[in-house]
Each structure stands twice: as C-alpha cells, then as structure tokens.
Design a protein around this motif. Structure first.
Motif, mmCIF file in Angstrom:
data_model
loop_
_atom_site.group_PDB
_atom_site.id
_atom_site.type_symbol
_atom_site.label_atom_id
_atom_site.label_comp_id
_atom_site.label_asym_id
_atom_site.label_seq_id
_atom_site.Cartn_x
_atom_site.Cartn_y
_atom_site.Cartn_z
ATOM 1 N N UNK A 1 63.469 0.164 11.468
ATOM 2 C CA UNK A 1 63.309 0.008 12.909
ATOM 3 C C UNK A 1 62.854 0.146 13.674
ATOM 4 N N UNK A 2 62.693 0.105 14.032
ATOM 5 C CA UNK A 2 62.036 0.084 15.315
ATOM 6 C C UNK A 2 62.906 1.561 16.878
ATOM 7 N N UNK A 3 61.388 2.026 17.561
ATOM 8 C CA UNK A 3 61.544 3.040 18.339
ATOM 9 C C UNK A 3 62.478 2.727 20.086
ATOM 10 N N UNK A 4 62.552 1.910 20.046
ATOM 11 C CA UNK A 4 62.738 1.277 21.290
ATOM 12 C C UNK A 4 62.137 -0.436 21.354
ATOM 13 N N UNK A 5 62.123 -1.438 21.834
ATOM 14 C CA UNK A 5 62.710 -3.151 21.980
ATOM 15 C C UNK A 5 61.106 -3.044 22.856
ATOM 16 N N UNK A 6 60.803 -1.862 24.675
ATOM 17 C CA UNK A 6 59.854 -1.631 24.624
ATOM 18 C C UNK A 6 58.944 -0.831 24.207
ATOM 19 N N UNK A 7 58.835 -0.214 23.450
ATOM 20 C CA UNK A 7 58.531 0.291 22.435
ATOM 21 C C UNK A 7 57.310 -0.399 21.858
ATOM 22 N N UNK A 8 58.171 -1.044 21.274
ATOM 23 C CA UNK A 8 57.493 -2.039 20.097
ATOM 24 C C UNK A 8 56.666 -3.614 20.798
ATOM 25 N N UNK A 9 56.702 -3.553 21.628
ATOM 26 C CA UNK A 9 56.245 -4.670 23.136
ATOM 27 C C UNK A 9 54.836 -3.958 23.590
ATOM 28 N N UNK A 10 55.284 -2.552 23.461
ATOM 29 C CA UNK A 10 54.221 -2.031 23.747
ATOM 30 C C UNK A 10 53.128 -1.627 23.413
ATOM 31 N N UNK A 11 53.520 -1.790 21.695
ATOM 32 C CA UNK A 11 52.584 -1.782 20.802
ATOM 33 C C UNK A 11 51.725 -2.661 20.788
ATOM 34 N N UNK A 12 52.312 -3.726 20.628
ATOM 35 C CA UNK A 12 51.520 -4.969 20.476
ATOM 36 C C UNK A 12 51.501 -5.912 20.886
ATOM 37 N N UNK A 13 52.040 -6.341 22.700
ATOM 38 C CA UNK A 13 51.431 -6.263 24.242
ATOM 39 C C UNK A 13 51.273 -5.549 24.807
ATOM 40 N N UNK A 14 50.075 -4.529 24.832
ATOM 41 C CA UNK A 14 50.386 -3.398 25.942
ATOM 42 C C UNK A 14 50.276 -3.946 27.128
ATOM 43 N N UNK A 15 49.614 -5.384 27.616
ATOM 44 C CA UNK A 15 48.719 -5.670 28.695
ATOM 45 C C UNK A 15 50.669 -6.447 29.451
ATOM 46 N N UNK A 16 51.478 -6.193 28.944
ATOM 47 C CA UNK A 16 53.153 -7.237 29.180
ATOM 48 C C UNK A 16 53.250 -6.298 29.506
ATOM 49 N N UNK A 17 54.167 -6.040 30.515
ATOM 50 C CA UNK A 17 54.888 -5.406 31.534
ATOM 51 C C UNK A 17 55.894 -5.660 31.089
ATOM 52 N N UNK A 18 57.135 -3.756 30.544
ATOM 53 C CA UNK A 18 57.348 -4.428 29.696
ATOM 54 C C UNK A 18 59.361 -4.558 30.715
#
Length: 262
Positions: A169-186
């Motif tokens: 499982x992932x913590x949240x979609x935002x958390x996973x996106x921030x982990x791999x793409x920190x430059x991407x606005x959530x």
C-alpha cells in the motif's frame, strides 16, 4: 539571453505540468481491454458476473468458489492488465477455503465507464453491497493490492468487513507523487487515494504486507501507515520482497494463512 535562461525552462516546466494533468490516467493506469465475447480460462471453478453501478458503467468480475466456503475475499487489483491475468491470485484464497471476487476497473478488460477516483470508490461500494446479499459482513474480507489498496481502504472505512488486507500500500497518492516527483505540484493530482485518512475510520483488523525492496511503492509508505494502527493491526515486512513478487515468499503465505484461518 536572460529570457532564454529563465523563460525557456519555465515554459518547459509549465508544459510538462499541463501534460501530466491531462494525461494522468495514461500515466497511472495500464488497462488491457478484452472483447465482450472473450472466454476466461482457469483451472479453478468460477462464474463471470457483471455489475452496473451507474449509467454507462459496466464492471466485469469473476467469482471463484472454494469447497465449503468460509467467506469471500473482495479483491481490488493493481493498475495494469485485466482479469485474465489477475484471476491467477484466486488460488491463494480458495486453497484456504475462501471464495474470491476479483473485478476489473473501468476501462480494464470488459469493464466500461469513465475513469475517475470517485467512480472507482462507487463501483467498489456497489459490489460490496451486492456481496452482502450473499455473505454476512463478518464473512467478507476486503483485500487491496497496490493502487487497489486505496480503494479497498475506502470500502473498509465505510463498512464492517471481517478484516482489511493491504498488499504494497501507499500512504496517499500525494505522498507517493511527492516521493518520486518532488518538483511536481500535487495540486495537479486527480487521484488522491487517501489511505492515511481512511485507515483511522476502519473498525475491523488491518493487515499490511510490504516488501523492503519494493521499487514502485516505497516500503516506508507502510511504516507511516502503521503509525495509524489500532492495537491489534499488523504490518508484515517481507525482507527482500519487491512490488510484484510477495506471493513467492514463504512468509507471505504463512502470514496470510495465519490471519485467514483462525
């Protein structure tokens, strides 16, 4: 010169953000379609079912039956493929005496409908309510794998199943996106899958399975989720496990049997 140094990278960044927003589904979901007349082929006995949760929505599912069933595992699968591939997981549950209901999301396999987060939740909730016509809630086990963990957690938070099992499982979609793409606005995310918000509302026992070498959903996602646990909830760490091979580990099989066969 200053324009090219500052303006061009900024323009490229904006274009990338726009592409991410409008092509998000293609980046997150990899469905394989099947013709309506496709015949599934499995060694286990099964029935093909179709649900219609809403207008222009058709959800195709397979119900695998166990001998002397103790209940049913309601399985939300990962973000790729279709039921012909995912049906192979049913044996993990039927061998332990449980039926398994596995369904394809909208646009996957024979299923139809427009993909969106709320729609995925609605479809799962609809199927859960249909299962309640055949099984008591204390016989329903909600199981989610990968992207399906957010859907499964949402269903369990709104109902009273026997237990909730989340694999990778992932913590949240935002958390996973921030982990791999920190430059991407959530703010661009259309799919939030807030498992971190759903879990505190889950009243039944919760069990997580996660491999330490998961290359898609980083292992610490489950560590963070475990901080939201009730007293008897558990995280089973599979040393050396990756994202798609946990069922190959003896520990996974042993712990799954341990929590299901009580």
């Amino acid at each position: 010169m200053l324009y090219w140094i500052i303006g061009l990278p900024a323009a490229v960044y904006i274009v990338i953000c726009i592409l991410v927003y409008f092509y998000q589904e293609k980046m997150m979901f990899y469905p394989e379609k099947l013709p309506a007349n496709f015949h599934y082929n499995f060694s286990l006995p099964f029935a093909e079912l179709n649900y219609e949760p809403g207008n222009d929505v058709l959800i195709n599912a397979l119900l695998f039956k166990a001998d002397h069933s103790k209940g049913v595992v309601f399985y939300s699968h990962g973000n790729a493929g279709n039921l012909q591939g995912w049906g192979s997981v049913a044996g993990e549950f039927t061998s332990l005496g449980f039926d398994a209901l596995i369904y394809d999301y909208r646009t996957f396999g024979k299923s139809k409908g427009k993909l969106n987060e709320q729609g995925l939740y609605n479809d799962a909730e609809y199927i859960y309510n249909e299962l309640k016509k055949e099984y008591s809630e204390d016989q329903i086990i909600v199981y989610g794998r990968s992207i399906g963990t957010g859907i499964a957690a949402h269903v369990a938070s709104r109902n009273n199943p026997r237990m909730l099992i989340l694999e990778t499982p992932f913590f949240s979609g935002k958390d996973l996106a921030s982990h791999y793409y920190p430059w991407l606005p959530t703010l661009l995310l259309k799919y939030n899958f807030r498992t971190d918000l759903f879990l505190p509302s889950v009243k039944c026992p919760v069990y997580l399975f996660h491999g330490t070498d998961d290359e898609i959903v980083y292992y610490e996602s489950s560590i963070k989720l475990s901080k939201l646990f009730k007293k008897d909830d558990k995280l089973f760490t599979i040393e050396g496990g990756h994202h798609n091979d946990l069922s190959n580990f003896a520990e996974y099989k042993e712990k799954l049997k341990e929590i299901l066969v009580k």
